[in-house]
Design a protein around this motif. Structure first.
Motif, PDB file in Angstrom:
ATOM      1  N   GLN A  74      -9.754  -3.031 -18.634  1.00  0.00           N
ATOM      2  CA  GLN A  74      -9.062  -2.181 -17.658  1.00  0.00           C
ATOM      3  C   GLN A  74      -7.612  -2.645 -17.552  1.00  0.00           C
ATOM      4  N   VAL A  75      -6.703  -1.740 -17.789  1.00  0.00           N
ATOM      5  CA  VAL A  75      -5.278  -2.040 -17.689  1.00  0.00           C
ATOM      6  C   VAL A  75      -4.760  -1.440 -16.385  1.00  0.00           C
ATOM      7  N   PRO A  76      -4.066  -2.206 -15.553  1.00  0.00           N
ATOM      8  CA  PRO A  76      -3.562  -1.646 -14.285  1.00  0.00           C
ATOM      9  C   PRO A  76      -2.674  -0.422 -14.531  1.00  0.00           C
ATOM     10  N   ARG A  77      -2.914   0.619 -13.732  1.00  0.00           N
ATOM     11  CA  ARG A  77      -2.098   1.842 -13.831  1.00  0.00           C
ATOM     12  C   ARG A  77      -0.719   1.557 -13.240  1.00  0.00           C
ATOM     13  N   THR A  78       0.303   2.091 -13.841  1.00  0.00           N
ATOM     14  CA  THR A  78       1.655   1.893 -13.325  1.00  0.00           C
ATOM     15  C   THR A  78       2.124   3.142 -12.578  1.00  0.00           C
ATOM     16  N   PHE A  79       3.119   2.972 -11.735  1.00  0.00           N
ATOM     17  CA  PHE A  79       3.670   4.076 -10.933  1.00  0.00           C
ATOM     18  C   PHE A  79       5.154   4.227 -11.290  1.00  0.00           C
ATOM     19  N   PRO A  80       5.458   5.072 -12.303  1.00  0.00           N
ATOM     20  CA  PRO A  80       6.826   5.196 -12.814  1.00  0.00           C
ATOM     21  C   PRO A  80       7.866   5.521 -11.748  1.00  0.00           C
ATOM     22  N   GLU A  81       7.479   6.334 -10.745  1.00  0.00           N
ATOM     23  CA  GLU A  81       8.452   6.726  -9.716  1.00  0.00           C
ATOM     24  C   GLU A  81       8.817   5.553  -8.803  1.00  0.00           C
ATOM     25  N   LEU A  82       8.032   4.469  -8.880  1.00  0.00           N
ATOM     26  CA  LEU A  82       8.304   3.274  -8.073  1.00  0.00           C
ATOM     27  C   LEU A  82       8.592   2.066  -8.971  1.00  0.00           C
ATOM     28  N   SER A  83       9.081   2.347 -10.162  1.00  0.00           N
ATOM     29  CA  SER A  83       9.355   1.276 -11.120  1.00  0.00           C
ATOM     30  C   SER A  83      10.713   1.469 -11.788  1.00  0.00           C
ATOM     31  N   THR A  84      11.388   0.349 -12.062  1.00  0.00           N
ATOM     32  CA  THR A  84      12.673   0.357 -12.780  1.00  0.00           C
ATOM     33  C   THR A  84      12.693  -0.876 -13.684  1.00  0.00           C
ATOM     34  N   GLY A  85      13.858  -1.207 -14.197  1.00  0.00           N
ATOM     35  CA  GLY A  85      13.983  -2.396 -15.033  1.00  0.00           C
ATOM     36  C   GLY A  85      13.793  -3.687 -14.261  1.00  0.00           C
ATOM     37  N   VAL A  90       3.477  -5.170  -6.382  1.00  0.00           N
ATOM     38  CA  VAL A  90       4.877  -4.838  -6.679  1.00  0.00           C
ATOM     39  C   VAL A  90       5.565  -6.099  -7.215  1.00  0.00           C
ATOM     40  N   LYS A  91       5.963  -6.035  -8.473  1.00  0.00           N
ATOM     41  CA  LYS A  91       6.638  -7.163  -9.120  1.00  0.00           C
ATOM     42  C   LYS A  91       8.144  -6.958  -8.992  1.00  0.00           C
ATOM     43  N   VAL A  92       8.812  -7.921  -8.372  1.00  0.00           N
ATOM     44  CA  VAL A  92      10.247  -7.797  -8.085  1.00  0.00           C
ATOM     45  C   VAL A  92      10.992  -8.958  -8.747  1.00  0.00           C
ATOM     46  N   GLU A 130       7.975  -3.707 -20.106  1.00  0.00           N
ATOM     47  CA  GLU A 130       6.620  -4.134 -19.722  1.00  0.00           C
ATOM     48  C   GLU A 130       5.788  -2.927 -19.281  1.00  0.00           C
ATOM     49  N   GLU A 131       6.404  -2.042 -18.511  1.00  0.00           N
ATOM     50  CA  GLU A 131       5.695  -0.846 -18.042  1.00  0.00           C
ATOM     51  C   GLU A 131       5.252   0.024 -19.219  1.00  0.00           C
ATOM     52  N   ARG A 132       6.140   0.215 -20.196  1.00  0.00           N
ATOM     53  CA  ARG A 132       5.797   1.032 -21.373  1.00  0.00           C
ATOM     54  C   ARG A 132       4.639   0.400 -22.150  1.00  0.00           C
ATOM     55  N   HIS A 133       4.645  -0.930 -22.260  1.00  0.00           N
ATOM     56  CA  HIS A 133       3.553  -1.621 -22.960  1.00  0.00           C
ATOM     57  C   HIS A 133       2.225  -1.426 -22.220  1.00  0.00           C
ATOM     58  N   MET A 134       2.265  -1.515 -20.890  1.00  0.00           N
ATOM     59  CA  MET A 134       1.045  -1.319 -20.103  1.00  0.00           C
ATOM     60  C   MET A 134       0.496   0.089 -20.298  1.00  0.00           C
ATOM     61  N   ARG A 140       0.865  -1.194   0.000  1.00  0.00           N
ATOM     62  CA  ARG A 140       0.000   0.000   0.000  1.00  0.00           C
ATOM     63  C   ARG A 140       0.894   1.235   0.000  1.00  0.00           C
ATOM     64  N   LEU A 141       0.572   2.168  -0.889  1.00  0.00           N
ATOM     65  CA  LEU A 141       1.357   3.396  -1.008  1.00  0.00           C
ATOM     66  C   LEU A 141       1.047   4.362   0.133  1.00  0.00           C
ATOM     67  N   ARG A 142       1.885   5.365   0.290  1.00  0.00           N
ATOM     68  CA  ARG A 142       1.657   6.383   1.316  1.00  0.00           C
ATOM     69  C   ARG A 142       0.357   7.140   1.044  1.00  0.00           C
TER      70      ARG A 142
END
Length: 228
Positions: A179-190, A105-107, A161-165, A96-98
């Motif tokens: 419905q496509v899940p929204r991504t959070f770029p500031e909390l995402s990397t490769g 979160v996919k790690v 994957e994030e760019r495709h979403m 859960r975000l602040r």
């Protein structure tokens, strides 16, 4: 003695399972190509499971900290240490975000990039050897291995994957049936991908869909339209 009881196709499946993530992925892709490997082997490879043991929470914390530059506690007000699911490339955790939003979160698994690259080198070597065997000519081993390598290396880049979403979300923003899940770029990397958590029913769970009142023919029609 136990192996002797299995068909050649089952032995290939068992060998791929033992060889681990890269070869399991290859088997799963080949299962969709009966024109290349034959119907019997394709059917057998459909039973390959990609579930792999999840990394420990300590390893996951270390990956997130290395990728995002902050501790898990500073980024999320809640983060479930036990993985929701684990597959060949990575695992997913509820968090859960602040801001209060619930996310998935996919790690990426620790060391998976190095392992996959070594496996791909081995696979390329095997494919070159297979090219010399006349019976394997129709399988086009080296071309198949090269295409697989391109697919898997792309899958190791969560940024792709994030760019495709994001692209799909944009293309379907006026379509209420998807419905496509929204991504959070500031909390995402490769290697880390944070996205909106959606609770849904899998299409394969037809009994649950019927119980929930869905029209399966309508879902099939929507799926076809989205795909096309």
């Amino acid at each position: 003695e136990m192996l002797a009881r299995h068909t050649p196709q089952a032995r290939i499946r068992l060998a791929m399972t033992e060889l681990g993530p890269t070869f399991i992925k290859l088997g799963q892709i080949l299962s969709t190509r009966p024109d290349v490997v034959g119907r019997e082997l394709a059917d057998e490879l459909e039973h390959l499971q990609s579930e792999t043991p999840a990394d420990s929470y300590d390893l996951v914390r270390a990956t997130i900290q290395a990728e995002l530059g902050q501790e898990v506690e500073d980024l999320f007000i809640e983060f479930e240490g036990e993985a929701l699911a684990s597959a060949s490339i990575g695992q997913v955790h509820r968090a859960r975000l602040r801001s209060g939003e619930r996310v998935a979160v996919k790690v990426q698994h620790a060391g998976i990039q190095e392992r996959v690259r070594v496996d791909l080198d081995i696979l390329s070597g095997l494919a070159l050897l297979a090219e010399r065997i006349p019976e394997f000519t129709n399988y086009r081993p080296y071309e198949t291995a090269a295409e697989f390598q391109r697919i898997l290396l792309r899958e190791l880049d969560f940024g792709r994957e994030e760019r495709h979403m994001q692209e799909f979300a944009h293309e379907f923003e006026t379509d209420a049936t998807i419905q496509v899940p929204r991504t959070f770029p500031e909390l995402s990397t490769g290697r880390v991908l944070t996205m909106e958590l959606l609770k849904r029913i899998k299409l394969a769970e037809t009994t649950r869909l019927i119980e929930a009142g869905y029209d399966l023919q309508e879902l099939a029609r929507r799926g076809a339209e989205v795909y096309l």
